[in-house]
Design an enzyme around this catalytic site. Structure first.
Site, PDB file in Angstrom:
ATOM      1  N   GLY A 130       0.845  -1.185   0.000  1.00 46.92           N
ATOM      2  CA  GLY A 130       0.000   0.000   0.000  1.00 46.92           C
ATOM      3  C   GLY A 130       0.877   1.230   0.000  1.00 46.92           C
ATOM      4  O   GLY A 130       2.024   1.186   0.469  1.00 46.92           O
ATOM      5  N   GLN A 151       3.130   9.825   1.030  1.00 41.47           N
ATOM      6  CA  GLN A 151       4.408   9.104   0.953  1.00 41.47           C
ATOM      7  C   GLN A 151       5.106   9.378  -0.378  1.00 41.47           C
ATOM      8  O   GLN A 151       6.320   9.233  -0.488  1.00 41.47           O
ATOM      9  CB  GLN A 151       4.186   7.598   1.102  1.00 41.47           C
ATOM     10  CG  GLN A 151       3.690   7.202   2.482  1.00 41.47           C
ATOM     11  CD  GLN A 151       3.522   5.704   2.563  1.00 41.47           C
ATOM     12  OE1 GLN A 151       2.513   5.160   2.134  1.00 41.47           O
ATOM     13  NE2 GLN A 151       4.519   5.017   3.106  1.00 41.47           N
TER      14      GLN A 151
HETATM   15 ZN    ZN Z   1       2.848   3.455   5.788  1.00 46.57          ZN
END
Ligand code: ZN
Length: 197
Positions: free
Chosen positions: A51, A56
């Site tokens: 994921g 991120q």
């Molecule tokens: Zn994470």
């Protein structure tokens, strides 16, 4: 030159401000959003994650890409596992957990933004998640197993939370020195890791 003709993928590391921000909703599913989803799926694969949340990838938007393996389906799978696991990689736009089971379970978690550190986290066993797919369709699914766990971990990223915030205090002490080393490293490097394929 090593990187010539190769694509580079980057993941933000613990210490990056974007990982601690509350991400903004996706207002429209544009070509740019579809391209971002594609780039996130490639990054997730490059780092062998299951994921990845947009923060991120350095983008403070409410979207995640999931790549939970189909083999992760349990003995008594929830409807969401049956429906969603065959659709990986799956992009969730503006995902929201609308209910959580009272029963909780403990499982070891890791995170591409907190590399090589693993610790047990207690979370509800089953959640109901509502989200849009890239085609604009709305979905509401009850998800347990590894998928339910992964959804909770990824959606935490959209509110600036990391799994290390949820680690039980005794375990947190054990990983504290590793976390300090990692934050020091990331303050000197703009991004976590760069890989090529
Ligand atoms: Zn994470």
């Amino acid at each position: 030159m090593i990187f010539r003709n190769k694509t580079r993928y980057q993941v933000q590391l613990l210490g990056a401000d974007v990982l601690r921000q509350v991400a903004a909703p996706v207002l429209a599913i544009t070509d740019e959003i579809r391209q971002l989803a594609g780039a996130m799926a490639l990054t997730m694969d490059a780092f062998e994650g299951i994921g990845l949340a947009a923060p991120q990838a350095g983008v403070s938007l409410r979207m995640v890409v999931l790549g939970v393996p189909a083999e992760a389906i349990g003995e008594n799978p929830t409807p969401g596992e049956i429906e969603l696991l065959p659709q990986m990689p799956l992009t969730m736009i503006n995902p929201e957990i609308i209910s959580r089971s009272e029963s909780c379970g403990e499982r070891s978690e890791g995170c591409l933004s907190v590399p090589d550190i693993f610790a047990p986290v207690v979370r509800p066993n089953v959640v109901v998640v509502r989200f849009q797919t890239l085609d604009g369709a709305m979905h509401t699914c009850e998800c347990g197993g590894l998928l339910g766990r992964c959804i909770q971990h990824e959606l935490d990223h959209l509110d600036g939370h990391l799994f290390i915030d949820r680690v039980v205090p005794e375990e947190r002490t054990l990983i504290d020195s590793q976390l300090r080393r990692l934050e020091k490293f990331s303050s000197r490097h703009e991004h976590l890791r760069v890989t090529t394929r």
